[in-house]
Design an enzyme around this catalytic site. Structure first.
Site, PDB file in Angstrom:
ATOM      1  N   ASP A  78     -34.796  32.942 -32.339  1.00  0.00           N
ATOM      2  CA  ASP A  78     -36.216  32.601 -32.459  1.00  0.00           C
ATOM      3  C   ASP A  78     -37.111  33.623 -31.773  1.00  0.00           C
ATOM      4  O   ASP A  78     -38.233  33.885 -32.219  1.00  0.00           O
ATOM      5  CB  ASP A  78     -36.480  31.213 -31.871  1.00  0.00           C
ATOM      6  CG  ASP A  78     -36.089  30.117 -32.850  1.00  0.00           C
ATOM      7  OD1 ASP A  78     -35.192  30.356 -33.678  1.00  0.00           O
ATOM      8  OD2 ASP A  78     -36.675  29.026 -32.787  1.00  0.00           O
ATOM      9  N   CYS A 119     -27.999  28.567 -29.754  1.00  0.00           N
ATOM     10  CA  CYS A 119     -29.446  28.718 -29.847  1.00  0.00           C
ATOM     11  C   CYS A 119     -30.093  27.658 -30.725  1.00  0.00           C
ATOM     12  O   CYS A 119     -29.418  26.845 -31.348  1.00  0.00           O
ATOM     13  CB  CYS A 119     -29.804  30.139 -30.278  1.00  0.00           C
ATOM     14  SG  CYS A 119     -29.491  31.328 -28.946  1.00  0.00           S
ATOM     15  N   ASP A 120     -31.405  27.734 -30.807  1.00  0.00           N
ATOM     16  CA  ASP A 120     -32.282  26.624 -31.161  1.00  0.00           C
ATOM     17  C   ASP A 120     -31.850  25.774 -32.351  1.00  0.00           C
ATOM     18  O   ASP A 120     -31.664  24.571 -32.242  1.00  0.00           O
ATOM     19  CB  ASP A 120     -33.693  27.156 -31.432  1.00  0.00           C
ATOM     20  CG  ASP A 120     -34.332  27.766 -30.193  1.00  0.00           C
ATOM     21  OD1 ASP A 120     -33.597  28.198 -29.303  1.00  0.00           O
ATOM     22  OD2 ASP A 120     -35.561  27.808 -30.122  1.00  0.00           O
ATOM     23  N   LYS A 121     -31.738  26.362 -33.541  1.00  0.00           N
ATOM     24  CA  LYS A 121     -31.486  25.562 -34.749  1.00  0.00           C
ATOM     25  C   LYS A 121     -30.004  25.373 -35.017  1.00  0.00           C
ATOM     26  O   LYS A 121     -29.615  24.528 -35.811  1.00  0.00           O
ATOM     27  CB  LYS A 121     -32.147  26.207 -35.969  1.00  0.00           C
ATOM     28  CG  LYS A 121     -33.600  26.574 -35.769  1.00  0.00           C
ATOM     29  CD  LYS A 121     -34.411  25.434 -35.189  1.00  0.00           C
ATOM     30  CE  LYS A 121     -35.782  25.883 -34.729  1.00  0.00           C
ATOM     31  NZ  LYS A 121     -35.788  26.899 -33.671  1.00  0.00           N
ATOM     32  N   CYS A 195     -31.848  31.655 -23.682  1.00  0.00           N
ATOM     33  CA  CYS A 195     -32.925  32.010 -22.742  1.00  0.00           C
ATOM     34  C   CYS A 195     -33.026  31.005 -21.601  1.00  0.00           C
ATOM     35  O   CYS A 195     -32.919  29.798 -21.802  1.00  0.00           O
ATOM     36  CB  CYS A 195     -34.245  32.148 -23.487  1.00  0.00           C
ATOM     37  SG  CYS A 195     -34.233  33.510 -24.681  1.00  0.00           S
ATOM     38  N   GLU A 444     -42.813  28.351 -34.990  1.00  0.00           N
ATOM     39  CA  GLU A 444     -43.188  28.162 -33.590  1.00  0.00           C
ATOM     40  C   GLU A 444     -44.382  29.049 -33.258  1.00  0.00           C
ATOM     41  O   GLU A 444     -44.539  30.132 -33.823  1.00  0.00           O
ATOM     42  CB  GLU A 444     -42.020  28.518 -32.667  1.00  0.00           C
ATOM     43  CG  GLU A 444     -40.883  27.534 -32.727  1.00  0.00           C
ATOM     44  CD  GLU A 444     -39.788  27.831 -31.732  1.00  0.00           C
ATOM     45  OE1 GLU A 444     -38.958  26.944 -31.499  1.00  0.00           O
ATOM     46  OE2 GLU A 444     -39.756  28.950 -31.176  1.00  0.00           O
ATOM     47  N   SER A 470     -42.845  26.621 -29.351  1.00  0.00           N
ATOM     48  CA  SER A 470     -41.602  26.977 -28.687  1.00  0.00           C
ATOM     49  C   SER A 470     -41.401  26.104 -27.459  1.00  0.00           C
ATOM     50  O   SER A 470     -42.361  25.658 -26.831  1.00  0.00           O
ATOM     51  CB  SER A 470     -41.651  28.446 -28.274  1.00  0.00           C
ATOM     52  OG  SER A 470     -40.622  28.745 -27.352  1.00  0.00           O
TER      53      SER A 470
END
Length: 555
Positions: A78, A119-121, A195, A444, A470
């Site tokens: 992202d 990570c995010d998704k 992150c 985001e 985000s």
């Protein structure tokens, strides 16, 4: 075993021949076949080291008497996708990830699955696949990145990726030199891992623990810590036990588990994106989960942590303080303790072995940062289906705010408007046509929010969007406004200088217009014209539903 359909009986001789070519021995045909779902990629810092994690998982599978087979999914960073067309693909990748796992698991008849996201998704996409397939499964993430460090006038300070975005805002305003910006840029991301703050990736990895699908430490052990490899080995061993018990994801991810996940989420002050993802996971599990239920949980759950971007602690600090088990120990009187866990037994068993929180990074429940949780869902004539705000990252003076609308029809317009000084103290920035269908992909908005924070306006300006923010965002940033503008939601009816009223304590988001005025304006709008008319995003926009339903595909 499911895998008997590719290895047992005379008619399976062709299948066995293919498996032998992979090095599978005759004795292996009697063992469970385990799929190792790896999201390794060289372009995502959170995933660059996942080959090592996969090897540790495979070692654990072999130790426990199984045969591991590794395959990959896609993964979008992202941070790299931010503020350009690439971000349109981020949320859209979640559905593809779930679909690819389904295809691989069904085509090859695995008996169990070990998921390696970071990570995010990727995390929610894999969780959606797990409940859809309902094959025994366990998750082990790649772990969080360590924070970076800079020397700031003789004082050593921690920095992370959100520090860089905010530094850009300071540079644009003229409050930071280019040399200082480069210093922060060079230090912010010191190595592999997701992150280092409580952004979306780390939020979802922590909530995987809370839901019972990850072992203790899954969300917080740093990526570079050897305990991460030990956890991966244990996950490989655990999947054989789960296959033997025939314990399946839908027995773990129940309404109780989703309740527990949201309860831990709001106590941590996690990313607002968790609302989008947990409701999507609930949908895959066949669980009706209205957004109003989140307010019920958040209003009775104290916020125990202030982790970046809401405070100065990072995930490494949460890990040293006891991690998610210590948080759940503080919340034990609120949690559904009889919810199942891949750890073995129920959530109560996880808490029984949990350490006490440190009292600083994890505050005791009788001395919280706030008496209510970090997430709130707002309703009103501007968002009849709901909007989401991370209230733990909102300054006290912005919890109730009224101001004139500054209208932007894309993130790019908003970014340029902020840079050029069009946004003033007291304004409410409206960024629309960035929803699941309108974007498409519900981008985001870390760049606009970070610019405002860097320019010192995060305590004087609010943002409302049908897109999302985000997990690194701080300030009065309200996302997921539904229905979105592309579906003729009320946000599409707004004009410049309309007065927006925000009341986070009372869960309200309104515009000072009557229902008839809103309807009249909407009726005069031209038909929505899709921004992208080819490829995957065209198909995505045709099938995606409202953010209030988790932006899942229509049934």
């Amino acid at each position: 075993m499911r895998s008997d359909s590719v290895k047992t009986g005379a008619e399976r001789a062709p299948h066995r021949a293919l498996l032998r070519s992979l090095g599978v021995s005759p004795s292996d045909f009697k063992k469970p076949f385990i799929g190792i779902v790896n999201s390794f990629t060289d372009v995502v810092p959170g995933h660059q080291h996942l080959r090592e994690i996969a090897e540790a998982v495979k070692s654990g599978v072999r130790t426990a008497g199984g045969v591991p087979f590794e395959f990959n999914t896609i993964a979008v960073c992202d941070g790299l996708a931010m503020n350009h067309t690439g971000m349109k693909y981020s949320l859209a990748s979640r559905e593809l990830i779930a679909d690819t796992v389904e295809i691989m698991a069904q085509a090859h008849a695995f008996d169990g699955l070990v998921f390696i996201p970071n990570c995010d998704k990727v995390i929610p996409g894999m969780l959606m696949a797990a409940v859809r397939l309902n094959i025994p499964a366990v998750f082990v993430s790649g772990g969080p990145m360590l924070a970076g460090h800079i020397n700031d006038d003789g004082e050593v300070k921690k920095v992370d990726l959100s520090s860089v975005f905010e530094a850009v805002g300071k540079f644009v305003k003229g409050d930071m030199t280019e040399a200082k910006l480069e210093e922060i840029e060079a230090a912010a991301c010191p190595g592999c891992g997701s992150c280092s703050g409580l952004f979306t990736a780390n939020t979802m990895n922590c909530l995987t623990e809370a839901m019972g699908m990850g072992l203790p430490g899954n969300g917080t052990i740093p990526a570079v810590d050897r305990r991460r490899h030990q956890l991966a080995h244990k996950a490989g061993e655990t999947i054989l036990r789960l296959v033997g018990e025939d314990l399946r994801p839908r027995e773990i991810i129940t309404q109780k588990a989703i309740d527990n996940a949201f309860l831990v989420d709001v106590a941590l002050g996690g990313s607002s994106n968790s609302v989008l993802h947990l409701t999507a996971i609930a949908h895959e599990a066949g669980i009706e989960y209205p957004l109003s239920r989140i307010n019920e949980i958040s209003d009775r759950t104290p916020c125990l942590c202030r982790i970046r971007p809401a405070g100065e602690h990072h995930i490494e600090d949460l890990d040293l303080a006891g991690g998610i088990p210590a948080v759940m120990r503080e919340l034990r009187d609120l949690l559904k303790l009889d919810a199942r866990s891949v750890y073995g037994g129920i959530i109560a068993d996880v808490i029984k072995e949990a350490p006490r929180g440190d009292g600083d990074v994890i505050r005791p429940i009788d001395n919280p940062h706030t008496r209510t949780g970090g997430i709130a869902i707002l309703f009103g004539n501007l968002a009849p289906e709901g909007a989401v705000v991370k209230r733990s990252a909102v300054a006290p003076e912005m919890m109730v705010h009224s101001g004139p609308a500054r209208i932007f029809n894309s993130e790019e317009e908003a970014t340029e408007g902020i840079k050029s000084g069009k946004v003033k103290s007291g304004d409410v920035v409206i960024i629309r046509y960035e929803g699941p269908r309108g974007g498409p992909g519900m981008r985001e908005m870390l760049t606009p929010t970070s610019l405002l924070a860097g320019m010192g306006l995060d305590k004087a300006v609010a943002l409302v969007t049908d897109g999302r923010f985000s997990g690194a965002t701080r300030g009065a940033a309200i996302g997921h406004a539904a229905p979105e503008a592309a579906l003729r939601g009320p946000i599409a009816a707004l004009h410049e200088n309309d007065i927006i009223d925000i009341d986070i304590p009372n869960h309200r988001l309104d515009v000072r217009l009557t229902g008839d005025e809103i309807d009249s304006r909407l009726n005069r709008l031209p038909a929505f014209e899709p921004k992208i008319k080819t490829g995957y995003l065209k198909r995505y926009a045709q099938h995606v539903t409202s953010a209030s339903r988790g932006a899942v595909f229509a049934d």
